[in-house]
Design a protein around this motif. Structure first.
Motif, short mmCIF file in Angstrom:
data_model
loop_
_atom_site.label_atom_id
_atom_site.label_comp_id
_atom_site.label_asym_id
_atom_site.label_seq_id
_atom_site.Cartn_x
_atom_site.Cartn_y
_atom_site.Cartn_z
N ARG A 1 64.60 10.98 61.42
CA ARG A 1 63.24 10.96 62.00
C ARG A 1 63.33 10.17 63.31
O ARG A 1 64.16 9.20 63.17
N VAL A 2 62.49 10.32 64.30
CA VAL A 2 62.47 9.55 65.58
C VAL A 2 61.22 9.05 65.77
O VAL A 2 60.27 9.83 65.46
N SER A 3 60.96 7.56 65.89
CA SER A 3 59.53 7.00 66.06
C SER A 3 59.92 6.41 67.61
O SER A 3 60.85 5.85 67.77
N LEU A 4 58.48 6.61 68.13
CA LEU A 4 58.52 6.04 69.56
C LEU A 4 57.59 4.77 69.36
O LEU A 4 56.43 4.92 68.87
N VAL A 5 57.89 3.57 69.89
CA VAL A 5 57.19 2.40 70.07
C VAL A 5 56.03 2.35 71.08
O VAL A 5 56.45 2.77 72.32
N MET A 6 54.76 2.42 70.51
CA MET A 6 53.75 1.93 71.61
C MET A 6 53.21 0.65 70.86
O MET A 6 51.98 0.58 70.59
N ASN A 7 54.18 -0.49 71.05
CA ASN A 7 53.74 -1.42 70.33
C ASN A 7 53.32 -2.87 71.25
O ASN A 7 53.76 -3.93 70.66
N ALA A 8 52.93 -2.65 72.38
CA ALA A 8 52.54 -3.96 73.03
C ALA A 8 51.14 -4.39 72.41
O ALA A 8 50.69 -3.64 71.56
N PRO A 9 50.96 -5.59 72.34
CA PRO A 9 49.73 -6.03 71.41
C PRO A 9 48.63 -5.65 72.03
O PRO A 9 47.42 -5.64 71.44
N ALA B 1 56.93 10.41 64.97
CA ALA B 1 56.00 9.39 64.70
C ALA B 1 55.98 8.49 65.76
O ALA B 1 56.84 8.31 66.67
N LEU B 2 54.74 7.86 65.87
CA LEU B 2 54.57 6.76 66.96
C LEU B 2 54.29 5.53 66.30
O LEU B 2 53.46 5.37 64.98
N ILE B 3 54.59 4.43 66.81
CA ILE B 3 54.35 3.02 66.18
C ILE B 3 53.60 2.40 67.17
O ILE B 3 53.82 2.04 68.14
N VAL B 4 52.39 2.28 66.65
CA VAL B 4 51.01 1.60 67.39
C VAL B 4 50.66 0.12 67.06
O VAL B 4 50.57 0.02 66.03
N GLY B 5 50.80 -0.66 68.15
CA GLY B 5 50.33 -1.76 68.20
C GLY B 5 49.07 -2.28 68.51
O GLY B 5 48.38 -3.55 68.15
N ASP B 6 48.10 -1.42 68.98
CA ASP B 6 46.77 -1.79 69.45
C ASP B 6 45.68 -0.76 68.64
O ASP B 6 46.03 0.40 68.62
N ILE B 7 44.82 -1.43 67.99
CA ILE B 7 44.02 -0.45 67.23
C ILE B 7 43.27 0.61 67.70
O ILE B 7 42.92 1.44 67.34
N GLY B 8 42.73 0.11 69.02
CA GLY B 8 41.94 1.18 69.77
C GLY B 8 42.83 2.35 70.18
O GLY B 8 42.51 3.46 70.10
N ILE B 9 44.19 2.12 70.42
CA ILE B 9 45.00 3.12 70.67
C ILE B 9 45.42 3.91 69.36
O ILE B 9 45.47 5.18 69.45
N LEU B 10 45.39 3.23 68.38
CA LEU B 10 45.80 3.86 67.09
C LEU B 10 44.77 4.97 66.92
O LEU B 10 44.70 6.14 66.63
N ALA B 11 43.33 4.45 67.11
CA ALA B 11 42.32 5.41 66.87
C ALA B 11 42.27 6.54 67.79
O ALA B 11 41.90 7.57 67.49
N LEU B 12 42.50 6.22 69.00
CA LEU B 12 42.60 7.42 70.16
C LEU B 12 43.62 8.33 69.96
O LEU B 12 43.28 9.45 69.98
N LEU B 13 44.82 7.93 69.35
CA LEU B 13 45.83 8.94 69.28
C LEU B 13 45.28 9.69 67.89
O LEU B 13 45.51 11.12 68.01
N ALA B 14 44.75 9.08 67.11
CA ALA B 14 44.24 9.96 65.83
C ALA B 14 43.47 11.02 65.97
O ALA B 14 43.40 12.00 65.38
N GLY B 15 42.62 10.63 66.82
CA GLY B 15 41.58 11.70 67.41
C GLY B 15 41.91 12.62 68.15
O GLY B 15 41.16 13.43 68.92
N HIS B 16 43.01 12.63 68.85
CA HIS B 16 43.50 13.64 70.11
C HIS B 16 44.32 14.91 69.25
O HIS B 16 44.93 15.48 70.22
N GLY B 17 44.21 15.18 68.08
CA GLY B 17 44.71 16.27 67.82
C GLY B 17 46.39 16.53 67.66
O GLY B 17 46.99 17.43 67.88
N LEU B 18 46.90 15.44 67.67
CA LEU B 18 48.40 15.33 67.60
C LEU B 18 49.02 15.63 66.35
O LEU B 18 48.21 15.44 65.17
N THR B 19 50.29 16.21 66.27
CA THR B 19 50.65 16.40 65.00
C THR B 19 51.84 15.13 64.62
O THR B 19 52.36 15.48 63.58
#
Lengths: 327, 289
Positions: free
Chosen positions: A69-77, A101-119
């Motif tokens: 599996r490959v994960s991409l980081v979006m882990n700026a603080p 997968a995405l590895i997410v470090g900002d809670i707002g971005i996490l919620a945004l991505l979760a609501g964006h209909g991504l698989t």
């Protein structure tokens, strides 16, 4: 239990997968990001990123060919409002390439991505400092599939957290890159070496004082000096024993291999090898160490711990406890 | 008009305040032994309107029930508002905090520096007022930064819509911020929620392992996350300095936290923001510096 390993180029994927990595994670600073925002701060590292979307596509292709599996980081603080839109674009691009997968470090971005209909799966970065079951429950509610736990949790805390939070996976650090401070509550920058580097390794002189304004006694001063000497010694271990390796190339430094049996028994889904910007040899030997320990799990906890301790042929370093992620 | 709050980590210091006939900034500073008047004395005559009690950086400093009750009683006797601050925590400490939260009267602010705490507040304590603390409202706060350009690498998203949506989901009613190095008044503007700003110290970073907390530990136990310190941070503080650095902000270690002191320009930015109404509260560090 899955082994999660870092890559900074497509050339690293196959050797790491063949050594035992089940998951690969990587970072990318799109050219458009630099042009639009005038910085390379798309994730937590300025260095150690892929060269562009073409290389990201190649990483995904090679990983898939080897069952990784490959994960991409979006882990700026943290990210600004305009950057949020750019991250959505990057997520869509990654999804189209076949990333997982995405590895997410900002809670707002996490919620945004979760609501964006991504698989794509969403992994909560250690930058979000999940130290308790309430936080884990929140991240699960926000749509996360996995939480990467921060450093400096105990095994007992981790296993209790896992048991208390069904419906979400947990990943724990296993090798390399020991932050001194709380990564998710560290608001500093890894400056270039000429400006001081990471603040925890910088050349600060310390002058102790009593908070009540009274003078330190000789005994207090001596005790504080001795503690500071031990602290400097601990830092040396925490920073990979001076970034040294064994004759076989196995890295010294932050390590949780002895805890692998307990983490596995406690339901931890994956273990993370840190250090995207490190050389391939370091990553490769790190995966080998974790894989050898994982393969020994069937022989019982004592056998696995014994193997882990013997890997580097330096039980004296293990005995200090200062290399241990999990004491 | 901007409110002035006084932050205390060690609630034994409430006794010192109790002896004061009036809670002015200057009087509190004298009682607590401040070395410098914040904002060069510009707020000296202002009256403290709120007590901001509890630790932001270490779960081992959560107050005892008795000390918190005494602080609440003192605040009530002086007509002060109360905010109970708490740090990032593991589950055991969260259990301790839960018991303390039950002591708080309805309408009391609970300042969380842990997303799990905000989740707990939303689920179990609807009568309290959830506040997102300065450790959750992240920004680059490195006291070594040579110029403002360095902070541009990672612009803060405190007022960004995605972050605000999470705060709204959790019922957060106000936020707290630090003044970052090279701060301007504009840094505090643009959000939906009222903003409190801490002064004159910001927090650059904090750990779970603790250098001073290891003081009385044997070598094998030092710097472990499962430490059993004796709260040495209540007794000792430390100045940090880099020999060749001339532009660093004054930097200190107190317990697990690395703090920096505002420059005159940063202090001016906070006052400008207060005058502009961008911030509605200044939270003065009473004892943690």
């Amino acid at each position: 239990m899955r082994i999660v390993a870092p890559v900074s180029s497509a050339a690293e994927v196959v050797p790491l997968a063949e050594a035992g990595a089940d998951e690969i994670y990587c970072g990318l600073v799109p050219r458009s990001w630099v042009e639009r925002f005038g910085s390379a701060g798309a994730n937590r590292r300025i260095f150690g990123n892929l060269s562009g979307e073409d290389e990201l596509a190649e990483v995904v292709r090679r990983a898939r060919d080897h069952g990784c599996r490959v994960s991409l980081v979006m882990n700026a603080p943290h990210y600004s409002g305009p950057q949020a839109g750019a991250l959505l674009d990057l997520a869509e691009c990654f999804q189209a390439l076949g990333g997982e997968a995405l590895i997410v470090g900002d809670i707002g971005i996490l919620a945004l991505l979760a609501g964006h209909g991504l698989t794509l799966r969403l992994h909560v970065s250690s930058l979000l400092s999940c130290r308790n079951k309430e936080a884990a429950a929140l991240y699960r509610e926000l749509g996360a599939h996995r939480v990467v736990l921060p450093r400096d949790l105990t095994v007992a805390e981790i296993t209790a957290l896992v048991a208390a939070t069904p419906g979400i996976e947990f990943e724990a650090f296993i090798l390399n890159d020991g932050c001194v401070f709380e990564e998710g509550q560290c608001h500093t920058i890894h400056l270039p070496g000429r400006l001081g580097g990471p603040i925890c390794l910088d050349n600060h002189q310390i002058e102790h004082a009593r908070a009540d304004g009274a003078a330190l006694s000789e005994a207090e001063a001596a005790m504080l000096a001795a503690n500071d000497a031990k602290y400097r010694e601990w830092l040396w271990y925490r920073f990979s024993c001076g970034f040294s390796v064994t004759e076989e190339g196995y890295p010294f430094g932050p390590c949780g291999l002895c805890a692998l049996p307990q983490l596995a028994a406690g339901g931890v889904a994956a273990v993370k090898i840190a250090g995207r910007e490190g050389p391939l040899a370091r990553k490769l030997r790190s995966v080998e160490m974790v894989q050898r320990t994982r393969l020994s799990l069937g022989e019982g906890e004592a056998a696995a711990q014994g193997l882990a301790r013997d890997l580097r042929h330096r039980p004296d370093l293990c005995d200090t406890g200062y290399m241990c992620y999990y004491r | 008009m901007t409110d002035i709050a006084l932050a205390l980590v060690d609630l034994r210091h409430v006794e010192r305040l109790a002896a004061l006939p009036a809670l002015t900034v200057a009087g509190c500073g004298a009682a607590l032994g401040w070395r410098h008047a914040p904002f060069d004395g510009a707020l000296a005559d202002r009256t403290i309107a709120r007590l901001h009690v509890g630790p932001e950086c270490c779960e081992r400093l959560l107050p005892s029930r008795a000390l918190l009750e005494a602080a609440l009683a003192f605040a009530a006797s002086r007509g002060l508002g109360v905010s109970l601050a708490s740090p990032l925590m593991a589950d055991a400490a969260l259990g301790t905090l839960r018991a303390l939260l039950h002591l708080l009267p309805a309408g009391t602010e609970a300042v969380a520096n842990d997303w799990g705490t905000l989740h707990l507040l939303a689920a179990e304590f609807p009568a309290l007022v959830p506040v997102a603390g300065r450790m959750l409202c992240k920004m680059v706060k490195d006291p070594r930064l040579p110029s403002a350009e360095w902070a541009r690498l990672y612009p803060h998203g405190i007022h960004a819509a995605p972050f605000g949506a999470v705060l709204a989901r959790l019922g957060v009613q106000r936020i707290e911020m630090d003044a970052a190095p090279f701060a301007t008044a504009a840094d505090f503007a643009g959000g939906r929620l009222p903003v409190g700003v801490h002064a004159p110290f910001g927090i650059a970073t904090k750990g779970r392992t603790c250098r001073i907390g290891a003081l009385h530990q044997n070598d094998a136990a030092k710097f472990a996350p499962s430490f059993g310190c004796s709260r040495e941070c209540l007794t000792y503080t430390a100045a940090l300095a880099r020999p060749q650095a001339t532009t660093d902000l004054e930097t200190r270690m107190r317990g697990t936290a690395m703090l920096y002191h505002h420059s005159p320009a940063m202090a001016a930015a906070v006052l400008d923001a207060a005058r502009a109404g961008t911030i509605d509260r200044i939270i003065l560090s009473g004892d943690w510096h």
